[in-house]
Design an enzyme around this catalytic site. Structure first.
Site, PDB file in Angstrom:
ATOM      1  N   ASP A 102       0.870  -1.173   0.000  1.00 25.99           N
ATOM      2  CA  ASP A 102       0.000   0.000   0.000  1.00 25.99           C
ATOM      3  C   ASP A 102       0.908   1.223   0.000  1.00 25.99           C
ATOM      4  O   ASP A 102       1.623   1.474   0.982  1.00 25.99           O
ATOM      5  CB  ASP A 102      -0.870  -0.040   1.269  1.00 25.99           C
ATOM      6  CG  ASP A 102      -2.166   0.722   1.124  1.00 25.99           C
ATOM      7  OD1 ASP A 102      -2.141   1.811   0.531  1.00 25.99           O
ATOM      8  OD2 ASP A 102      -3.195   0.232   1.628  1.00 25.99           O
ATOM      9  N   ASP A 204      -2.810   4.777  -2.324  1.00 24.96           N
ATOM     10  CA  ASP A 204      -3.775   5.461  -1.466  1.00 24.96           C
ATOM     11  C   ASP A 204      -4.169   6.829  -2.049  1.00 24.96           C
ATOM     12  O   ASP A 204      -3.307   7.593  -2.500  1.00 24.96           O
ATOM     13  CB  ASP A 204      -3.111   5.661  -0.084  1.00 24.96           C
ATOM     14  CG  ASP A 204      -4.088   6.116   0.975  1.00 24.96           C
ATOM     15  OD1 ASP A 204      -4.994   5.344   1.306  1.00 24.96           O
ATOM     16  OD2 ASP A 204      -3.935   7.254   1.465  1.00 24.96           O
ATOM     17  N   GLU A 271      -6.534   4.056  -5.655  1.00 20.34           N
ATOM     18  CA  GLU A 271      -7.755   4.359  -4.899  1.00 20.34           C
ATOM     19  C   GLU A 271      -8.305   5.683  -5.411  1.00 20.34           C
ATOM     20  O   GLU A 271      -7.660   6.732  -5.238  1.00 20.34           O
ATOM     21  CB  GLU A 271      -7.475   4.462  -3.393  1.00 20.34           C
ATOM     22  CG  GLU A 271      -8.785   4.578  -2.623  1.00 20.34           C
ATOM     23  CD  GLU A 271      -8.635   5.117  -1.204  1.00 20.34           C
ATOM     24  OE1 GLU A 271      -9.570   4.950  -0.416  1.00 20.34           O
ATOM     25  OE2 GLU A 271      -7.604   5.736  -0.895  1.00 20.34           O
ATOM     26  N   HIS A 333     -11.190  -2.084   4.533  1.00 16.93           N
ATOM     27  CA  HIS A 333     -10.983  -1.655   5.919  1.00 16.93           C
ATOM     28  C   HIS A 333     -11.658  -0.313   6.201  1.00 16.93           C
ATOM     29  O   HIS A 333     -11.651   0.146   7.334  1.00 16.93           O
ATOM     30  CB  HIS A 333      -9.480  -1.545   6.184  1.00 16.93           C
ATOM     31  CG  HIS A 333      -8.835  -0.484   5.345  1.00 16.93           C
ATOM     32  ND1 HIS A 333      -8.770  -0.546   3.964  1.00 16.93           N
ATOM     33  CD2 HIS A 333      -8.262   0.687   5.674  1.00 16.93           C
ATOM     34  CE1 HIS A 333      -8.176   0.538   3.508  1.00 16.93           C
ATOM     35  NE2 HIS A 333      -7.853   1.315   4.521  1.00 16.93           N
ATOM     36  N   ASP A 334     -12.208   0.323   5.169  1.00 14.82           N
ATOM     37  CA  ASP A 334     -12.890   1.612   5.349  1.00 14.82           C
ATOM     38  C   ASP A 334     -14.414   1.479   5.336  1.00 14.82           C
ATOM     39  O   ASP A 334     -15.112   2.346   5.864  1.00 14.82           O
ATOM     40  CB  ASP A 334     -12.504   2.588   4.224  1.00 14.82           C
ATOM     41  CG  ASP A 334     -11.045   3.000   4.274  1.00 14.82           C
ATOM     42  OD1 ASP A 334     -10.459   3.000   5.370  1.00 14.82           O
ATOM     43  OD2 ASP A 334     -10.484   3.321   3.203  1.00 14.82           O
TER      44      ASP A 334
HETATM   45  C1  NOJ Z   1      -7.652   5.819   2.330  1.00 15.43           C
HETATM   46  C2  NOJ Z   1      -7.402   4.676   3.260  1.00 15.43           C
HETATM   47  O1  NOJ Z   1      -8.035   3.529   2.756  1.00 15.43           O
HETATM   48  C3  NOJ Z   1      -7.907   5.102   4.621  1.00 15.43           C
HETATM   49  O2  NOJ Z   1      -7.916   4.033   5.534  1.00 15.43           O
HETATM   50  C4  NOJ Z   1      -7.052   6.245   5.092  1.00 15.43           C
HETATM   51  O3  NOJ Z   1      -7.565   6.736   6.314  1.00 15.43           O
HETATM   52  C5  NOJ Z   1      -7.033   7.391   4.085  1.00 15.43           C
HETATM   53  N1  NOJ Z   1      -6.850   6.932   2.741  1.00 15.43           N
HETATM   54  C6  NOJ Z   1      -5.914   8.346   4.383  1.00 15.43           C
HETATM   55  O4  NOJ Z   1      -4.683   7.776   4.048  1.00 15.43           O
END
Ligand code: NOJ
Length: 528
Positions: A102, A204, A271, A333-334
């Protein structure tokens, strides 16, 4: 579109996301680590996926659990060290699994030596590595931008009398990618891991990395209403998706491609949250490609009904450039867990959808067990986003709970109380229990992944949507002479089958073949 037979691994395969803090603890501190991941790789291989994406493992103060990086070229002692990373990588490769890291380019931790230097004052040689601006005439922040975690995106620094920009926490200052030295240092970090043998990166918040010159205010979002995250008060027009960010993505791709001489593509998954047309531009052009896969989160974002999903799938497919390979994500995870969102019977249907749609699927650890709703007691909330904006249902701890492996204390995850609670039903919902049950969610995932592997129609075949009764989503996958059809009943009522055929797999098992039962998904071989 003409059929291709030269699909690379990242088009044929499936990606499995591991959240390292919550996969397996090997040293009894209640937090997962690399040696734990190595120990559990057989589970990943037996599942039948092709690649692992590891959420960040780099040194970090963990203000955002690793998405606040203090050194891009090392491993946090909590997770192990470079030697333990090399062991996981070798063990993954031995099992035929690719490994993606990541990469977090938009921001560092405020403890990163670059930022520590940058904030010493206006004369620092690293000052311009971050985004510093004078206050507005009233002394307030330079513009109206809002942090994704709530509050102003600007933090005042009394030492220099300037503000710095942070799209996330104040302890995650944004890098200035317009500075060539920043770009060079970050590309060196990518090289560091590619040279070590990683197979690519999940990148990210890639669409955030460059901001509009002049930092204009973002326009208000007319659809915002209280109860929605504060970030969405504004449309992030000037703080995201800038042309210069696309140019950098193309350079990242050229770097990744320069490692592909062995015929094994190094893959970039970006992402990116944007509407279809803007999203599709992240594929780049044929002669100047950007990321291989701009992550597509629309299965997470849309209502769980057949008509909505049908329209969404058609619009997404239509938006792709001819050379753009689709992809689908159903958990992370989000996001809230799929089984928490739609219930366990529909989570089985969702598994079939994810693994039979055209495009690379990404599945998230624990979804293969159907982990559902987990209530996190107030005193155990750890997610900084939830702590800053409580009560609106955006907490991310609920999807970060530890993997339940077996019936041993702490579900075999750790020998001590884990950093987050386990799913409440872990005594029965764990890997060992589901391995013994042929009707389990785990058995279904293994079956679907095996079918995907053995039927090119499901992995790389063409797709077209079929007509079906209300509440039923149906489509056909075709490759060469092979045709498979999928019918998914997203309702609680029995529905007529949209076509005749031999049942290859039902999400409920033991299928009848004249009706779709409530909550049933089926794969058929049509009778010709
Ligand atoms: C996206 C990530 O998936 C998330 O978990 C993170 O808090 C934010 N980007 C900031 O890096």
């Amino acid at each position: 579109m003409t059929e291709r037979n030269d699909h690379p691994w990242w088009e044929r395969g499936t990606v499995y996301q591991i959240y390292p803090r919550s996969f397996q603890d090997s040293d009894g501190d209640g937090v997962g680590d690399l040696a734990g991941i190595e120990r559990r790789l057989d589970h990943v291989a037996a599942l039948g996926v092709d690649a692992i994406w590891l959420s960040p493992i780099f040194p970090s103060p963990m203000a955002d659990f690793g998405y606040d990086v203090a050194d891009y070229c090392d491993v946090d002692p909590l997770f192990g060290d470079l030697a333990s990373f090399d062991r996981v990588l070798a063990a993954a490769h031995e099992r035929g699994l690719k490994l993606l890291l990541d990469f977090v380019p938009n921001h560092t931790s405020d403890r990163h030596p670059w930022f520590v230097d940058s904030r010493t004052g206006r004369d620092s040689t690293k000052r311009d590595w971050y985004i510093w601006r004078d206050p507005a005439p009233d002394g307030g922040p330079p513009n109206n931008w809002i942090s994704d975690f709530g509050g102003s995106a600007w933090e005042y620094d009394p030492v220099s009398g300037q503000y710095y920009l942070h799209a996330f926490l104040a302890s995650q200052p944004d890098l200035n990618w317009r500075n060539p030295a920043v770009k060079a240092a970050m590309f060196d970090a990518m090289r560091f891991w590619l040279d070590r043998g990683v197979d690519g990166f999940r990148i990210d918040v890639l669409w955030h990395i460059v901001k509009a010159e002049g930092f204009p205010d973002n326009p208000p979002n007319p659809y915002w209403r209280p109860g929605i995250t504060e970030r969405d008060r504004l449309i992030q027009r000037h703080s995201t998706d800038q042309p210069e960010a696309h140019a950098i993505a193309a350079e990242m791709r050229a770097l990744a491609d320069s490692y592909g001489a062995d015929g094994q593509a190094r893959v970039l998954i970006g992402e990116i949250f944007l509407p279809n047309d803007a999203h599709a531009r992240w594929y780049g052009t044929l002669d100047r490609p950007q990321v291989h896969l701009p992550f597509n989160f629309q299965l997470i974002e849309n209502a769980w009904d057949a008509a909505t999903l049908r329209t969404m799938i058609a619009a997404y497919e239509a938006s792709l450039p001819p050379y753009g390979w689709p992809n689908w994500v159903i958990g992370s995870h989000d996001a809230a867990r799929i089984a928490a969102r739609v219930g366990e019977p529909q989570a089985r249907v969702a598994a079939m959808l994810l693994l039979t749609l055209r495009g690379t699927p990404t599945l998230y650890q624990g979804d293969e067990l159907g982990i559902g709703k987990v209530d996190i007691p107030a005193d155990r909330v750890r997610d900084p986003q939830e702590l800053r904006q409580p009560g609106i249902g955006i907490g991310r701890d609920r999807s970060r709970t530890p993997m339940p492996w077996d019936g041993a204390p702490f579900a075999g995850f750790s020998t001590v109380e884990p950093w987050l609670p386990l799913n409440p039903d872990w005594h029965t919902r764990n890997v060992a229990a589901q391995e013994r049950d042929p009707a389990s969610m785990l058995a279904l995932y293994r079956h679907l992944l095996a079918l995907r592997r053995t039927h090119p129609a499901l992995s790389v075949g063409g797709m077209h949507l079929l007509d079906a009764a209300d509440g039923v989503l149906a489509y056909e996958r075709r490759h060469g002479d092979e045709v498979l059809r999928v019918a998914l009943n997203l309702t609680q009522d029995a529905k007529p089958l949209p076509f005749a055929g031999t049942v290859v797999l039902s999400t409920l098992g033991g299928a009848t073949s004249d009706t779709l039962r409530a909550n049933e998904g089926m794969i058929f071989r049509p009778t010709s």
